[in-house]
Motif scaffolding. Structure first.
Motif, PDB file in Angstrom:
ATOM      1  N   SER A 296       1.204  -1.054  -0.435  1.00  0.00           N
ATOM      2  CA  SER A 296       0.426   0.101   0.003  1.00  0.00           C
ATOM      3  C   SER A 296       0.787   0.857   0.138  1.00  0.00           C
ATOM      4  CB  SER A 296      -1.106   0.038   1.248  1.00  0.00           C
ATOM      5  OG  SER A 296      -0.161   0.185   1.920  1.00  0.00           O
ATOM      6  N   CYS A 297       0.421   2.482  -0.187  1.00  0.00           N
ATOM      7  CA  CYS A 297       0.970   3.605   0.065  1.00  0.00           C
ATOM      8  C   CYS A 297       0.351   4.430   0.766  1.00  0.00           C
ATOM      9  CB  CYS A 297       0.912   4.861  -1.733  1.00  0.00           C
ATOM     10  SG  CYS A 297       1.734   4.126  -2.763  1.00  0.00           S
ATOM     11  N   GLU A 298       1.034   5.111   1.873  1.00  0.00           N
ATOM     12  CA  GLU A 298       0.836   5.885   2.806  1.00  0.00           C
ATOM     13  C   GLU A 298      -0.192   7.027   2.601  1.00  0.00           C
ATOM     14  OE1 GLU A 298       0.766   4.503   5.757  1.00  0.00           O
ATOM     15  OE2 GLU A 298       2.305   3.272   5.759  1.00  0.00           O
ATOM     16  N   HIS A 299      -1.229   7.311   3.004  1.00  0.00           N
ATOM     17  CA  HIS A 299      -2.037   8.688   3.411  1.00  0.00           C
ATOM     18  C   HIS A 299      -1.419   9.659   4.030  1.00  0.00           C
ATOM     19  CE1 HIS A 299      -4.815   6.874   0.843  1.00  0.00           C
ATOM     20  NE2 HIS A 299      -4.880   5.553   1.318  1.00  0.00           N
ATOM     21  N   LYS A 300      -0.245  10.231   3.328  1.00  0.00           N
ATOM     22  CA  LYS A 300       0.461  10.875   4.771  1.00  0.00           C
ATOM     23  C   LYS A 300      -0.224  12.576   4.625  1.00  0.00           C
ATOM     24  CE  LYS A 300       3.949  10.928   2.176  1.00  0.00           C
ATOM     25  NZ  LYS A 300       3.405  10.283   0.522  1.00  0.00           N
ATOM     26  N   LEU A 301       0.059  13.777   5.466  1.00  0.00           N
ATOM     27  CA  LEU A 301      -0.076  14.778   5.870  1.00  0.00           C
ATOM     28  C   LEU A 301       0.491  15.902   4.323  1.00  0.00           C
ATOM     29  CD1 LEU A 301      -0.948  17.358   7.080  1.00  0.00           C
ATOM     30  CD2 LEU A 301       1.740  17.173   7.688  1.00  0.00           C
ATOM     31  N   GLY A 302       2.016  15.041   3.927  1.00  0.00           N
ATOM     32  CA  GLY A 302       2.322  16.114   3.224  1.00  0.00           C
ATOM     33  C   GLY A 302       2.942  15.475   2.143  1.00  0.00           C
ATOM     34  N   ILE A 303       3.790  16.143   1.155  1.00  0.00           N
ATOM     35  CA  ILE A 303       4.939  14.575  -0.014  1.00  0.00           C
ATOM     36  C   ILE A 303       4.212  13.330  -1.039  1.00  0.00           C
ATOM     37  CG2 ILE A 303       6.825  15.601   0.912  1.00  0.00           C
ATOM     38  CD1 ILE A 303       7.286  12.493   1.984  1.00  0.00           C
ATOM     39  N   HIS A 304       2.635  14.474  -1.438  1.00  0.00           N
ATOM     40  CA  HIS A 304       1.885  13.469  -1.922  1.00  0.00           C
ATOM     41  C   HIS A 304       1.935  12.804  -2.880  1.00  0.00           C
ATOM     42  CE1 HIS A 304      -1.938  15.766   0.167  1.00  0.00           C
ATOM     43  NE2 HIS A 304      -1.245  14.867   1.351  1.00  0.00           N
ATOM     44  N   GLY A 305       3.244  12.832  -3.234  1.00  0.00           N
ATOM     45  CA  GLY A 305       3.506  12.501  -4.876  1.00  0.00           C
ATOM     46  C   GLY A 305       5.054  11.681  -4.592  1.00  0.00           C
ATOM     47  N   SER A 306       4.886  11.237  -3.232  1.00  0.00           N
ATOM     48  CA  SER A 306       6.059  10.432  -3.012  1.00  0.00           C
ATOM     49  C   SER A 306       5.863   9.112  -2.561  1.00  0.00           C
ATOM     50  CB  SER A 306       7.286  10.742  -2.009  1.00  0.00           C
ATOM     51  OG  SER A 306       7.876  10.067  -1.813  1.00  0.00           O
ATOM     52  N   PRO A 307       5.190   8.333  -2.745  1.00  0.00           N
ATOM     53  CA  PRO A 307       5.159   7.833  -3.080  1.00  0.00           C
ATOM     54  C   PRO A 307       5.608   6.117  -1.510  1.00  0.00           C
ATOM     55  CG  PRO A 307       6.770   6.596  -4.805  1.00  0.00           C
ATOM     56  CD  PRO A 307       6.468   8.248  -4.824  1.00  0.00           C
ATOM     57  N   THR A 308       5.058   6.757  -0.535  1.00  0.00           N
ATOM     58  CA  THR A 308       5.646   6.095   1.269  1.00  0.00           C
ATOM     59  C   THR A 308       4.879   4.608   0.890  1.00  0.00           C
ATOM     60  OG1 THR A 308       6.040   7.996   1.659  1.00  0.00           O
ATOM     61  CG2 THR A 308       6.280   6.148   3.326  1.00  0.00           C
ATOM     62  N   CYS A 309       5.535   3.634   0.873  1.00  0.00           N
ATOM     63  CA  CYS A 309       5.411   2.257   0.815  1.00  0.00           C
ATOM     64  C   CYS A 309       5.386   1.311   1.850  1.00  0.00           C
ATOM     65  CB  CYS A 309       5.772   1.563  -0.720  1.00  0.00           C
ATOM     66  SG  CYS A 309       5.252   1.975  -2.353  1.00  0.00           S
ATOM     67  N   VAL A 310       4.558  -0.073   2.111  1.00  0.00           N
ATOM     68  CA  VAL A 310       4.735  -0.445   3.128  1.00  0.00           C
ATOM     69  C   VAL A 310       4.930  -1.868   1.899  1.00  0.00           C
ATOM     70  CG1 VAL A 310       3.577  -2.602   4.415  1.00  0.00           C
ATOM     71  CG2 VAL A 310       2.041  -0.268   4.598  1.00  0.00           C
ATOM     72  N   MET A 311       6.327  -2.649   2.759  1.00  0.00           N
ATOM     73  CA  MET A 311       7.275  -3.093   1.818  1.00  0.00           C
ATOM     74  C   MET A 311       7.096  -4.778   1.989  1.00  0.00           C
ATOM     75  SD  MET A 311       8.146  -1.226  -1.513  1.00  0.00           S
ATOM     76  CE  MET A 311       8.694  -2.706  -2.043  1.00  0.00           C
ATOM     77  N   ALA A 312       6.373  -6.073   1.037  1.00  0.00           N
ATOM     78  CA  ALA A 312       6.598  -6.871   1.105  1.00  0.00           C
ATOM     79  C   ALA A 312       7.435  -7.892   0.918  1.00  0.00           C
ATOM     80  CB  ALA A 312       5.093  -7.493   1.981  1.00  0.00           C
ATOM     81  N   PHE A 313       8.161  -8.617   1.651  1.00  0.00           N
ATOM     82  CA  PHE A 313       9.365  -8.951   0.958  1.00  0.00           C
ATOM     83  C   PHE A 313       9.130 -10.233   1.512  1.00  0.00           C
ATOM     84  CE2 PHE A 313      11.127  -5.333   2.042  1.00  0.00           C
ATOM     85  CZ  PHE A 313      11.855  -4.655   1.159  1.00  0.00           C
ATOM     86  N   GLY A 314       9.194 -11.558   0.658  1.00  0.00           N
ATOM     87  CA  GLY A 314       8.994 -13.638   0.666  1.00  0.00           C
ATOM     88  C   GLY A 314       7.939 -13.563   0.969  1.00  0.00           C
ATOM     89  N   ASP A 315       7.157 -12.883   0.828  1.00  0.00           N
ATOM     90  CA  ASP A 315       5.403 -13.308   0.859  1.00  0.00           C
ATOM     91  C   ASP A 315       4.491 -14.581   0.610  1.00  0.00           C
ATOM     92  OD1 ASP A 315       4.657 -11.400   2.436  1.00  0.00           O
ATOM     93  OD2 ASP A 315       3.001 -10.568   1.212  1.00  0.00           O
TER      94      ASP A 315
END
Length: 589
Positions: A254-273
Motif C-alpha cells: 500500500s501507499c501511506e496517506h500522508k500530511l504532505g509529500i503526496h507525490g512520493s510513494p511511501t510504501c508498505v513493502m512485503a518481502f517474501g510473501d
C-alpha cells in the motif's frame, strides 16, 4: 504566482566567494582535472536551476493533488513524475558526486548539495527519490564487494536504477533491535521475509530496477541491534551479464496517506510473501547498522538541505504574494509586520544555506582531502550532521508557517499552494532519525566523545570571525560582531553545562540536548552570515556596485539583531534542564 527560480546569485556567492572551492578543493587530486571554480559553478548551477524551475516545479502541485497510488502490487506515480526522474538521471545529476569508476561524475559534494536544494525547493516529493538513491549507492560503495559494486553502482549513479532504504517495521519505530524481518542463508544468497513500512519511493515505474537495502536478522543473530544485518534485495534479479532476470519476491502492499509529500510513494513493502525474496549480504553479518549509518549520515545532511529547499520555495511564493497584494492602498510588503516576517524567512534561509554548503565542503575534505587532515575534518562533520538535520528542519517549519501567514487567509486555502510547503516540510524533523535523536546524538556522542574538543575547535574559528568583523571599517559589521560575541559566550557556557551533566546526570544532559542543538544551529548560522558580510564588504570596497553585496550585509545584520538573541533563550533552558523537567512527575502530564 511565485514560480520557483533558484537563488543562483546566493548559491554562486557561497560556492565561489565565501567557500572558494576552487582553492580549497581544486588542488585535491580527485578534483584536479575538473577546473573547479566560477566557470564550472556557473554552468552547473544555471543548468540545474533551469531543470528545477522549468521541469520539476510545475509538477509540485500535480503531485499534491494527484498522489501516488498502489494497486495490485504496483505503484502508479503522479503524472509527469517518471519522466522528470528520468531527466534527472539522464542529466547526470543523480551521481554527480559519486565515484567515476562506477558511473558517477566525481565532482565535489557541494554540487550535489546545491542540486538537492533545487530539486526539493521545486518539488520535495520528487526530490526525495534521488536523495535516497544516492544514499543507498553510497552504502554499497562503502561496504559492498567489488562484484556488488560492478553489478549495481553504475546504473544507480546514472539514474537507470534507483535505490531505497528499508529499516522501519510496524511497532518498532526507531528501536530497530526488535525488528522481525528474517534472512535465512541459502547457498550464495539469503531468503528475506518480513514487512517494512514508511519506505520512500518503495515502488514505481520510473526506472527499470529498484535496489532495496533491507535490514533483517539471521536465525542465530545476537539479540537486539547487535544482531542486524544488511541485504541488497533487487526488485528484479540481475544476471551475470548485467541484464535483468526474474522478478524478485518483493512487492508494495500500500501507499501511506500522508500530511504532505503526496507525490512520493511511501510504501508498505512485503518481502517474501511467496517463495521468499532473494537478498545478498552487504558488509558483514550482524554489522548491518554500521553499514546503514554510512547511508544515514549522508541522508541526514540531505534532509537538512531538503528542509532548506522547501523553506526557500515558501519564501519565494510569500515575497511574490506580498509584492502583488495591495491592502490599505499599498503592497503588503510595505507593512511593518509583513516585512518582519519576510526578513525572518530570508535571513533564516540564507543562514541555513550557508551552514549546509559550508559543511558539504567539510565532507569532501574528510573523505578526499589531505590525509593528515581527514580525521579532524571527519570529527567536524560528525558534529555538524545532527545540527544540520535538526536545526534546519526545525527552522524550515517556522519559515514555511510564516509563508502561510504572509498570505493571510489565502495561505490557508490550498489553491494558492502556500500551505503545501508547510505540509511537505513537516516530515523532515521526523524521518532519518527524529530531531530528538539528532539532539541526543549531538550531545551524547559527538560532544561527549572528545569532551567538547571538536566543538571548541569550531568555536575558535568563530572567535576569529568575530575579530575580523570588529576590525572591519563598517559599523554594521561591528554590530554583527557584538551580537555574535554575546551568542558565543552563551554557547561556551551551555557547552560546559552539558559536558558537566554528561559526567554526572545523563537525564539532565538529554533534557538539555534539544535546546543545545537549536542554540548551536542559530549560532553557526549567524557565524556564516557574518563571514558572508566580510566577503561582501571586501567586494564593495573593491569597487563593486552590485546591490547583492549590500543586501548580504543587511541580511547578516538583521539576523544578528533579530535572530541571534534566540541563543540566549536556548542557553537559559539548557542551564535549567536539571530542574522541573527532571522532577516533574509523569502522572501529572
Amino acid at each position: 504566482m511565485g514560480t520557483y527560480r533558484a537563488p543562483v546569485e546566493d548559491m554562486n556567492f557561497l560556492i565561489d566567494e565565501l567557500l572558494d572551492v576552487g582553492s580549497v578543493l581544486g588542488s585535491i587530486p580527485d578534483f584536479a582535472d575538473f577546473g573547479i571554480g566560477p566557470e564550472l559553478t556557473t554552468a552547473l548551477v544555471d543548468e540545474a536551476a533551469k531543470l528545477a524551475g522549468d521541469e520539476l516545479a510545475p509538477l509540485r502541485r500535480v503531485g499534491d493533488e494527484h498522489p501516488a497510488v498502489c494497486a495490485d502490487g504496483a505503484v502508479t506515480t503522479s503524472p509527469g513524475y517518471d519522466a522528470a526522474l528520468q531527466q534527472l538521471g539522464a542529466g547526470g545529476w543523480v551521481g554527480i558526486s559519486s565515484d567515476p569508476n562506477y558511473g558517477g561524475q566525481g565532482l565535489p559534494e557541494i554540487y550535489n548539495t546545491v542540486g538537492h536544494e533545487m530539486w526539493n525547493a521545486a518539488n520535495m516529493a520528487l526530490g526525495l527519490a534521488p536523495l535516497l538513491s544516492s544514499g543507498a549507492a553510497l552504502a554499497i560503495h562503502a561496504h559492498g564487494t567489488e562484484e556488488q559494486k560492478q553489478t549495481y553502482l553504475e546504473k544507480m549513479h546514472t539514474g537507470e536504477w534507483m535505490g531505497t532504504m528499508n529499516l522501519t517495521e510496524s511497532g518498532a519505530g526507531s528501536d530497530l533491535g526488535v525488528m522481525k524481518a528474517k534472512a535465512v542463508p541459502e547457498g550464495d544468497h539469503y531468503r528475506i521475509s518480513g514487512q517494512k513500512i514508511f519506505i520512500t519511493w518503495g515502488d514505481h515505474q520510473a526506472t527499470e530496477n529498484i535496489i532495496h537495502l533491507v535490514l533483517a536478522k539471521l536465525p542465530d543473530a545476537p539479540a537486539g541491534s547487535r544482531g542486524i544485518s544488511l541485504f541488497i534485495v533487487p526488485k528484479f534479479l540481475v544476471n551475470e551479464d548485467g541484464s535483468l532476470g526474474e522478478r524478485n519476491d518483493v512487492y508494495p502492499v500500500s501507499c501511506e496517506h500522508k500530511l504532505g509529500i503526496h507525490g512520493s510513494p511511501t510504501c508498505v513493502m512485503a518481502f517474501g510473501d511467496n517463495e521468499g525474496a532473494i537478498g545478498y549480504l552487504l558488509g558483514e553479518e550482524n554489522r548491518g547498522l554500521a553499514c546503514m549509518f554510512t547511508m544515514m549520515n549522508e541522508a541526514r545532511h540531505k534532509v537538512g538541505v531538503q528542509a532548506l529547499g522547501a523553506a526557500e520555495g515558501s519564501l519565494q511564493k510569500a515575497i511574490a504574494y506580498a509584492r502583488d497584494r495591495v491592502q490599505g492602498g499599498v503592497p503588503i510588503i510595505e507593512h511593518a509586520d509583513v516585512k518582519r516576517m519576510l526578513l525572518n524567512m530570508k535571513s533564516l534561509c540564507e543562514a541555513m544555506r550557508a551552514l549546509a554548503y559550508t559543511e558539504s565542503v567539510t565532507m569532501d575534505l574528510a573523505h578526499r582531502g589531505p590525509q593528515d587532515q581527514r580525521a579532524g575534518q571527519q570529527a567536524r562533520i560528525d558534529l555538524m550532521i545532527p545540527v544540520i538535520k535538526g536545526w534546519l528542519s526545525e527552522v524550515a517549519q517556522e519559515v514555511t508557517s510564516l509563508g502561510v501567514q504572509v498570505h493571510g487567509g489565502m495561505g490557508y486555502v490550498e489553491e494558492t499552494g502556500a500551505a503545501q510547503y508547510l505540509r511537505d516540510v513537516r516530515i523532515t524533523p521526523i524521518y532519518e532519525g527524529t530531531n530528538g535523536i539528532q539532539a541526543a546524538d549531538l550531545v551524547s556522542r559527538k560532544l561527549g566523545r572528545d569532551g567538547g574538543a571538536t566543538m571548541e575547535a569550531v568555536l575558535e574559528e568563530l572567535r576569529g570571525t568575530v575579530a575580523q568583523l570588529r576590525a572591519a571599517d563598517d559599523e554594521r559589521l561591528h554590530g554583527i560582531a557584538e551580537a555574535l560575541d554575546a551568542a558565543l559566550a552563551d554557547q561556551e557556557r551551555a557547552t560546559q553545562v552539558v559536558l558537566q551533566a554528561l559526567a554526572s546526570d545523563t537525564g539532565t544532559a538529554m533534557g538539555a540536548s534539544f535546546e543545545y542543538m537549536m542554540q548551536t544551529g542559530y549560532l553557526f548560522g549567524g557565524w556564516h552570515l557574518g563571514r558572508s558580510a566580510l566577503v561582501a564588504l571586501e567586494r564593495l570596497r573593491g569597487g563593486s556596485d552590485n546591490p547583492f553585496y549590500e543586501a548580504k550585509i543587511g541580511t547578516a545584520l538583521y539576523y544578528a539583531e533579530q535572530i541571534l538573541p534566540r541563543c540566549a533563550a536556548h542557553a537559559g533552558a539548557v542551564a535549567t534542564a536539571g530542574g522541573s523537567l527532571q522532577s516533574f512527575p509523569q502522572e501529572w502530564i
